[in-house]
Design a protein around this motif. Structure first.
Motif, PDB file in Angstrom:
ATOM      1  N   ILE A  71       0.864  -1.184   0.000  1.00 37.60           N
ATOM      2  CA  ILE A  71       0.000   0.000   0.000  1.00 37.60           C
ATOM      3  C   ILE A  71       0.897   1.229   0.000  1.00 37.60           C
ATOM      4  N   MET A  72       0.564   2.184  -0.835  1.00 36.42           N
ATOM      5  CA  MET A  72       1.347   3.419  -0.860  1.00 36.42           C
ATOM      6  C   MET A  72       0.427   4.609  -0.568  1.00 36.42           C
ATOM      7  N   LEU A  73       1.010   5.783  -0.429  1.00 28.73           N
ATOM      8  CA  LEU A  73       0.205   6.982  -0.175  1.00 28.73           C
ATOM      9  C   LEU A  73       0.292   7.907  -1.384  1.00 28.73           C
ATOM     10  N   THR A  74      -0.842   8.486  -1.719  1.00 24.26           N
ATOM     11  CA  THR A  74      -0.838   9.429  -2.836  1.00 24.26           C
ATOM     12  C   THR A  74      -1.826  10.570  -2.531  1.00 24.26           C
ATOM     13  N   PRO A  75      -1.559  11.771  -3.027  1.00 25.57           N
ATOM     14  CA  PRO A  75      -2.516  12.865  -2.776  1.00 25.57           C
ATOM     15  C   PRO A  75      -3.886  12.518  -3.366  1.00 25.57           C
ATOM     16  N   VAL A  76      -4.930  12.716  -2.587  1.00 23.34           N
ATOM     17  CA  VAL A  76      -6.262  12.278  -3.002  1.00 23.34           C
ATOM     18  C   VAL A  76      -6.748  13.044  -4.227  1.00 23.34           C
ATOM     19  N   MET A 127      -5.027   5.296   9.425  1.00 23.46           N
ATOM     20  CA  MET A 127      -4.256   5.652   8.240  1.00 23.46           C
ATOM     21  C   MET A 127      -4.990   6.518   7.228  1.00 23.46           C
ATOM     22  N   LEU A 129      -7.057   9.376   5.216  1.00 19.51           N
ATOM     23  CA  LEU A 129      -6.892  10.813   5.160  1.00 19.51           C
ATOM     24  C   LEU A 129      -7.933  11.538   6.016  1.00 19.51           C
ATOM     25  N   ILE A 163     -12.702  -1.876  -3.074  1.00 18.33           N
ATOM     26  CA  ILE A 163     -11.575  -2.398  -2.292  1.00 18.33           C
ATOM     27  C   ILE A 163     -12.121  -3.016  -1.001  1.00 18.33           C
TER      28      ILE A 163
ATOM     29  N   PHE B  67      -3.244  13.041   1.748  1.00 17.75           N
ATOM     30  CA  PHE B  67      -2.714  11.825   1.132  1.00 17.75           C
ATOM     31  C   PHE B  67      -3.621  10.665   1.528  1.00 17.75           C
ATOM     32  N   THR B  68      -3.806   9.742   0.617  1.00 20.77           N
ATOM     33  CA  THR B  68      -4.669   8.597   0.926  1.00 20.77           C
ATOM     34  C   THR B  68      -3.951   7.288   0.579  1.00 20.77           C
ATOM     35  N   PRO B  69      -4.200   6.237   1.347  1.00 19.93           N
ATOM     36  CA  PRO B  69      -3.556   4.960   1.004  1.00 19.93           C
ATOM     37  C   PRO B  69      -4.236   4.305  -0.201  1.00 19.93           C
ATOM     38  N   ILE B  70      -3.451   3.674  -1.035  1.00 14.24           N
ATOM     39  CA  ILE B  70      -3.997   2.960  -2.200  1.00 14.24           C
ATOM     40  C   ILE B  70      -3.034   1.835  -2.568  1.00 14.24           C
TER      41      ILE B  70
END
Lengths: 194, 188
Positions: A71-76, A127, A129, A163, B67-70
């Motif tokens: 799992i990674m983090l990315t700006p929503v 975790m 946002l 998911i 930031f959101t987990p994916i």
């Protein structure tokens, strides 16, 4: 006026704690005072924001888990803009792939934890946002999942639901009822065979 | 009562501790002991408290800034679909602009090293994240064998946006699958 960095105040601490901290700072080749000042500044900031060291440990543990689970983090907003550019037919395939990713994650936590539903509750609340409101109610045969995040697009909300349905499937639950609108998910799951 | 020893604490920290203890209705002695005991437990458990605090701060920043987990593979797949549909330029622009936005928060830091450290901890999908300064310039290097080419291109845009937003002039950059190298000018 802020104090100069070299200004010091004497504070009392339990002697055995000081001795053990001294061992650690010696091991790192630092003075006790420099070691304490370094970490204390951050710890005081955490407490001032309403957190605690337990929160920091939990956050670290969960981040480590997510890292090993791919799992990674990315700006929503970037996730929203990517999904907005995918055509409707392809999106259905994306949701199926999201379900598969969720299923894998569900298997992962079912192996890692004795009570995976409880673990999931903790993982989600720690975790995700902000601003977000998430709850997983119940256990046993029925589970109600509620999720509100105002900054998710409709497509991102649907992706998240897929998911989550995958995760729940891996934990032995099927979707009983699921509704979503932009930024809001309400889904009810029941244990397979119940 | 256990034996006590005296520690010399920075005045500003001692004052903030006192304010915290007052707010919670406990003594500074008890509050400080609790905190230091937690630090000991962490260190004795084999973790570095410094590393733990750095990670907490980075994740907290990520949470507050959206930031959101994916799942990593899912994001790469989504990006590939967008590129196939001809949206690569628009996406690169939006990633660059998001980088500029992120830099506004990070610019509160006292030096460039701090935001770079926050980023490297937050974007843990980057296997290797290096920032090297020398002779009036700095080089940001990112590697990961898992990156797709398209994700690498977008990440370069994001990082470039952050660096430009922090006030650096980009000299050049190079992107390949799983590899990003951005060279910037460092003044002063």
């Amino acid at each position: 006026m802020p104090s100069r960095p070299q200004d010091r105040k004497l504070v009392f601490v339990q002697a055995d704690i000081v001795d053990k901290l001294m061992e650690i700072s010696n091991r790192e080749g630092r003075t006790l005072s420099s070691f304490i000042s370094d970490v204390l500044a951050d710890v005081v900031r955490i407490y001032s924001d309403g957190g605690s060291m337990k929160d920091a440990v939990r956050s670290y543990t969960i981040a480590s888990m997510h890292r090993s689970a791919g799992i990674m983090l990315t700006p929503v907003n970037l996730l929203n803009s990517i999904l907005a550019r995918i055509d409707r037919e392809r999106l259905e395939e994306v949701y199926m792939d999201a379900y598969e990713s969720g299923y894998w994650y569900g298997r992962y936590i079912s192996v890692k934890f004795e009570d995976p539903v409880d673990a999931l509750r903790s993982l989600l609340t720690s975790m995700l946002l902000s601003p977000v409101d998430v709850s997983i109610e119940g256990g046993g045969d029925h589970i109600l999942f509620r999720f509100i995040a105002s900054n998710l697009s409709s497509e991102a909300t649907r992706l998240l639901l897929s998911i989550f349905e995958g995760v729940m499937s891996a934990l032995g639950y099927e979707t009983d009822r699921a509704e979503y609108t932009r930024g809001i998910v309400i889904a009810k799951f029941k244990k397979v065979g119940s | 009562m256990p034996d006590r020893k005296m520690l010399a604490a920075r005045v500003d920290l001692a004052d903030r501790l006192k304010a915290l203890a007052d707010g919670r209705g406990v003594t500074v002695y008890s509050m400080l002991n609790d905190i230091l005991e937690s630090i000991l437990e962490i260190e004795e458990g084999g973790l570095s408290v410094r590393r733990l605090l750095d990670e907490y701060r980075s994740i907290d920043y990520g949470r507050r800034s959206g930031f959101t987990p994916i799942p990593e593979n899912l994001l790469y797949e989504l990006i590939d679909l967008c590129f196939e549909s001809g949206f690569s330029d628009r996406l690169r622009k939006s990633w660059f602009e998001t980088g500029l936005w992120i830099s506004k928060y990070l610019s509160a830091a006292s030096s460039i090293d701090e935001p770079i450290s926050v980023l490297s901890r937050l974007m843990w999908n980057i296997s290797e994240f290096k920032f090297e300064k020398r002779d009036g310039e700095a080089i940001l290097l990112c590697f990961s064998s898992r990156f797709t080419l398209n994700y690498s291109l977008l990440l370069e845009s994001l990082l470039r946006g952050i660096l430009v937003g922090l006030g650096f002039d980009k000299l050049d950059s190079e992107v390949d699958k799983g590899f990003i190298r951005i060279r910037i000018e460092v003044k002063g």
